[in-house]
Design a protein around this motif. Structure first.
Motif, PDB file in Angstrom:
ATOM      1  N   GLU A 140       0.820  -1.213   0.000  1.00 39.17           N
ATOM      2  CA  GLU A 140       0.000   0.000   0.000  1.00 39.17           C
ATOM      3  C   GLU A 140       0.854   1.263   0.000  1.00 39.17           C
ATOM      4  O   GLU A 140       0.427   2.316  -0.474  1.00 39.17           O
ATOM      5  CB  GLU A 140      -0.917  -0.012   1.222  1.00 39.17           C
ATOM      6  CG  GLU A 140      -1.789   1.215   1.362  1.00 39.17           C
ATOM      7  CD  GLU A 140      -2.653   1.177   2.609  1.00 39.17           C
ATOM      8  OE1 GLU A 140      -3.252   2.210   2.931  1.00 39.17           O
ATOM      9  OE2 GLU A 140      -2.723   0.101   3.254  1.00 39.17           O
ATOM     10  N   TYR A 141       2.092   1.152   0.514  1.00 38.90           N
ATOM     11  CA  TYR A 141       2.906   2.344   0.725  1.00 38.90           C
ATOM     12  C   TYR A 141       4.042   2.497  -0.278  1.00 38.90           C
ATOM     13  O   TYR A 141       4.578   3.601  -0.433  1.00 38.90           O
ATOM     14  CB  TYR A 141       3.483   2.323   2.143  1.00 38.90           C
ATOM     15  CG  TYR A 141       2.419   2.244   3.208  1.00 38.90           C
ATOM     16  CD1 TYR A 141       1.682   3.367   3.568  1.00 38.90           C
ATOM     17  CD2 TYR A 141       2.133   1.045   3.848  1.00 38.90           C
ATOM     18  CE1 TYR A 141       0.694   3.303   4.533  1.00 38.90           C
ATOM     19  CE2 TYR A 141       1.151   0.960   4.818  1.00 38.90           C
ATOM     20  CZ  TYR A 141       0.433   2.094   5.159  1.00 38.90           C
ATOM     21  OH  TYR A 141      -0.547   2.022   6.119  1.00 38.90           O
ATOM     22  N   LEU A 142       4.456   1.440  -0.934  1.00 39.39           N
ATOM     23  CA  LEU A 142       5.533   1.513  -1.922  1.00 39.39           C
ATOM     24  C   LEU A 142       4.990   1.110  -3.280  1.00 39.39           C
ATOM     25  O   LEU A 142       4.619  -0.042  -3.493  1.00 39.39           O
ATOM     26  CB  LEU A 142       6.703   0.601  -1.531  1.00 39.39           C
ATOM     27  CG  LEU A 142       7.486   0.975  -0.267  1.00 39.39           C
ATOM     28  CD1 LEU A 142       8.642   0.007  -0.063  1.00 39.39           C
ATOM     29  CD2 LEU A 142       8.005   2.406  -0.336  1.00 39.39           C
ATOM     30  N   GLU A 143       4.981   2.055  -4.214  1.00 40.27           N
ATOM     31  CA  GLU A 143       4.381   1.789  -5.524  1.00 40.27           C
ATOM     32  C   GLU A 143       5.312   1.013  -6.450  1.00 40.27           C
ATOM     33  O   GLU A 143       4.883   0.151  -7.209  1.00 40.27           O
ATOM     34  CB  GLU A 143       3.997   3.118  -6.176  1.00 40.27           C
ATOM     35  CG  GLU A 143       3.240   2.955  -7.483  1.00 40.27           C
ATOM     36  CD  GLU A 143       2.802   4.293  -8.054  1.00 40.27           C
ATOM     37  OE1 GLU A 143       2.339   4.311  -9.204  1.00 40.27           O
ATOM     38  OE2 GLU A 143       2.922   5.308  -7.349  1.00 40.27           O
ATOM     39  N   CYS A 144       6.602   1.339  -6.426  1.00 42.63           N
ATOM     40  CA  CYS A 144       7.594   0.637  -7.266  1.00 42.63           C
ATOM     41  C   CYS A 144       7.187   0.662  -8.737  1.00 42.63           C
ATOM     42  O   CYS A 144       7.081  -0.384  -9.392  1.00 42.63           O
ATOM     43  CB  CYS A 144       7.793  -0.791  -6.798  1.00 42.63           C
ATOM     44  SG  CYS A 144       8.226  -0.939  -5.037  1.00 42.63           S
ATOM     45  N   ALA A 145       6.940   1.843  -9.266  1.00 44.04           N
ATOM     46  CA  ALA A 145       6.355   1.991 -10.604  1.00 44.04           C
ATOM     47  C   ALA A 145       7.254   1.492 -11.726  1.00 44.04           C
ATOM     48  O   ALA A 145       6.763   0.966 -12.721  1.00 44.04           O
ATOM     49  CB  ALA A 145       5.998   3.461 -10.846  1.00 44.04           C
ATOM     50  N   CYS A 152      12.618   5.699 -11.322  1.00 50.11           N
ATOM     51  CA  CYS A 152      11.596   6.436 -10.591  1.00 50.11           C
ATOM     52  C   CYS A 152      12.028   6.475  -9.129  1.00 50.11           C
ATOM     53  O   CYS A 152      13.033   5.874  -8.743  1.00 50.11           O
ATOM     54  CB  CYS A 152      10.212   5.807 -10.753  1.00 50.11           C
ATOM     55  SG  CYS A 152       9.922   4.361  -9.697  1.00 50.11           S
ATOM     56  N   SER A 153      11.249   7.173  -8.307  1.00 55.40           N
ATOM     57  CA  SER A 153      11.574   7.249  -6.876  1.00 55.40           C
ATOM     58  C   SER A 153      10.391   6.811  -6.020  1.00 55.40           C
ATOM     59  O   SER A 153      10.273   7.197  -4.858  1.00 55.40           O
ATOM     60  CB  SER A 153      11.986   8.679  -6.503  1.00 55.40           C
ATOM     61  OG  SER A 153      10.931   9.591  -6.767  1.00 55.40           O
ATOM     62  N   THR A 154       9.511   5.992  -6.599  1.00 55.66           N
ATOM     63  CA  THR A 154       8.287   5.611  -5.884  1.00 55.66           C
ATOM     64  C   THR A 154       8.512   4.537  -4.817  1.00 55.66           C
ATOM     65  O   THR A 154       7.587   4.206  -4.083  1.00 55.66           O
ATOM     66  CB  THR A 154       7.210   5.117  -6.873  1.00 55.66           C
ATOM     67  OG1 THR A 154       7.719   3.993  -7.603  1.00 55.66           O
ATOM     68  CG2 THR A 154       6.823   6.223  -7.855  1.00 55.66           C
ATOM     69  N   CYS A 155       9.726   3.996  -4.720  1.00 58.55           N
ATOM     70  CA  CYS A 155      10.038   3.045  -3.647  1.00 58.55           C
ATOM     71  C   CYS A 155      10.970   3.692  -2.625  1.00 58.55           C
ATOM     72  O   CYS A 155      11.702   3.000  -1.901  1.00 58.55           O
ATOM     73  CB  CYS A 155      10.638   1.755  -4.201  1.00 58.55           C
ATOM     74  SG  CYS A 155      12.228   1.971  -5.028  1.00 58.55           S
ATOM     75  N   ASN A 212       6.695  11.194  -5.083  1.00 61.74           N
ATOM     76  CA  ASN A 212       6.729  11.921  -6.354  1.00 61.74           C
ATOM     77  C   ASN A 212       6.818  10.900  -7.485  1.00 61.74           C
ATOM     78  O   ASN A 212       7.859  10.295  -7.686  1.00 61.74           O
ATOM     79  CB  ASN A 212       7.930  12.874  -6.410  1.00 61.74           C
ATOM     80  CG  ASN A 212       7.818  14.015  -5.421  1.00 61.74           C
ATOM     81  OD1 ASN A 212       6.709  14.372  -5.020  1.00 61.74           O
ATOM     82  ND2 ASN A 212       8.948  14.583  -5.020  1.00 61.74           N
ATOM     83  N   ASN A 213       5.727  10.705  -8.179  1.00 62.77           N
ATOM     84  CA  ASN A 213       5.682   9.723  -9.262  1.00 62.77           C
ATOM     85  C   ASN A 213       5.756  10.440 -10.597  1.00 62.77           C
ATOM     86  O   ASN A 213       4.782  11.012 -11.068  1.00 62.77           O
ATOM     87  CB  ASN A 213       4.406   8.876  -9.192  1.00 62.77           C
ATOM     88  CG  ASN A 213       4.423   7.736 -10.189  1.00 62.77           C
ATOM     89  OD1 ASN A 213       5.349   7.614 -10.998  1.00 62.77           O
ATOM     90  ND2 ASN A 213       3.415   6.899 -10.148  1.00 62.77           N
ATOM     91  N   MET A 214       6.937  10.413 -11.208  1.00 62.22           N
ATOM     92  CA  MET A 214       7.135  11.029 -12.518  1.00 62.22           C
ATOM     93  C   MET A 214       7.253   9.966 -13.593  1.00 62.22           C
ATOM     94  O   MET A 214       7.694  10.248 -14.715  1.00 62.22           O
ATOM     95  CB  MET A 214       8.395  11.903 -12.510  1.00 62.22           C
ATOM     96  CG  MET A 214       8.331  13.011 -11.482  1.00 62.22           C
ATOM     97  SD  MET A 214       9.828  14.038 -11.476  1.00 62.22           S
ATOM     98  CE  MET A 214       9.420  15.175 -10.161  1.00 62.22           C
ATOM     99  N   TRP A 215       6.937   8.728 -13.244  1.00 62.70           N
ATOM    100  CA  TRP A 215       7.072   7.621 -14.187  1.00 62.70           C
ATOM    101  C   TRP A 215       6.017   7.670 -15.271  1.00 62.70           C
ATOM    102  O   TRP A 215       4.865   7.909 -15.012  1.00 62.70           O
ATOM    103  CB  TRP A 215       6.956   6.318 -13.415  1.00 62.70           C
ATOM    104  CG  TRP A 215       7.007   5.079 -14.263  1.00 62.70           C
ATOM    105  CD1 TRP A 215       5.967   4.259 -14.546  1.00 62.70           C
ATOM    106  CD2 TRP A 215       8.133   4.510 -14.923  1.00 62.70           C
ATOM    107  NE1 TRP A 215       6.352   3.223 -15.323  1.00 62.70           N
ATOM    108  CE2 TRP A 215       7.689   3.349 -15.597  1.00 62.70           C
ATOM    109  CE3 TRP A 215       9.463   4.871 -15.050  1.00 62.70           C
ATOM    110  CZ2 TRP A 215       8.529   2.544 -16.353  1.00 62.70           C
ATOM    111  CZ3 TRP A 215      10.302   4.075 -15.800  1.00 62.70           C
ATOM    112  CH2 TRP A 215       9.834   2.938 -16.432  1.00 62.70           C
TER     113      TRP A 215
END
Length: 215
Positions: A140-145, A152-155, A212-215
């Motif tokens: 729920e908390y780490l997207e890992c896009a 990306c930096s979603t993790c 910050n999801n820029m993926w």
């Protein structure tokens, strides 16, 4: 009286399009020769471990069906098979009951929530979000896009200082992505690059309040 002449089925000549249809669409069952040939081909590429071979073939049967042939393997390419072999080896290691299992204390201050998470040696935070208890607790908390490609930096996670000091410094690509992370700290890392080992057992990881999801 009209005599009806019935030609034996085996003497009926199919026209070419119909013959091709039957050639391409008649079910073909995997024979022991197919198994032997695929095993020999994987052997020739250096994938000699039988457990790894079985894991690779089982994964590819999900793509090509049970009638796996050498031609199917060749269509993946040697580099693709090498990547698959590494993935299977990692999975086998995770499934090994003798593999070390460590504990990570996860803190989520913005939800006033914390929990302990079990991670096997060699497992990183990205893979943890997609399997086992981590899928429910951490997913729920780490997207890992980006899927672990460091694009990306979603993790983004924040380590405790002691654990951070035990790790090799992040590479240039990871540092570039951390620049785009939500409020990075001096002990920030990408979760996809942090794998469990005995030295990290008992570490504390803080989940940032945003992403910050820029993926």
């Amino acid at each position: 009286m009209i005599r009806r002449i019935v030609r034996p089925f085996y003497k009926i000549s199919f026209n070419r399009p119909i013959a091709k249809y039957y050639q391409w669409n008649t079910p073909r069952f995997l024979s022991s020769n197919d198994e032997c040939h695929t095993a020999n081909y994987l052997d020739s590429l250096g994938h000699k471990d039988t457990a790894v071979q079985e894991g690779m073939k089982n994964a590819l049967k999900g793509v090509f069906g049970n009638n796996l042939t050498v031609e199917n393997l060749k269509s993946i390419g040697s580099s693709g098979l090498e990547a698959l072999s590494v993935s299977v080896q990692e999975q086998l290691k995770l499934e090994d009951p003798n593999t070390f299992t460590g504990t990570v204390h996860i803190e989520i201050p913005h939800h006033n929530f914390s929990f302990d998470l079990k991670m096997r040696e060699g497992q990183n935070f990205m893979t943890c979000t997609s399997e086992g208890a981590g899928k429910e607790l951490l997913g729920e908390y780490l997207e890992c896009a980006c899927g672990g490609n460091m694009s990306c930096s979603t993790c983004h996670i924040i380590l405790d200082e002691e654990s951070y000091s035990k790790l090799d410094p992040p590479c240039e690509a990871e540092l570039d992505m951390l620049d785009f992370a939500f409020e990075p700290k001096c002990t920030s890392r990408l979760g996809c690059q942090i794998t469990m080992c005995k030295e990290l057992d008992g570490m504390t990881v803080t989940i940032p309040a945003g992403v910050n999801n820029m993926w």
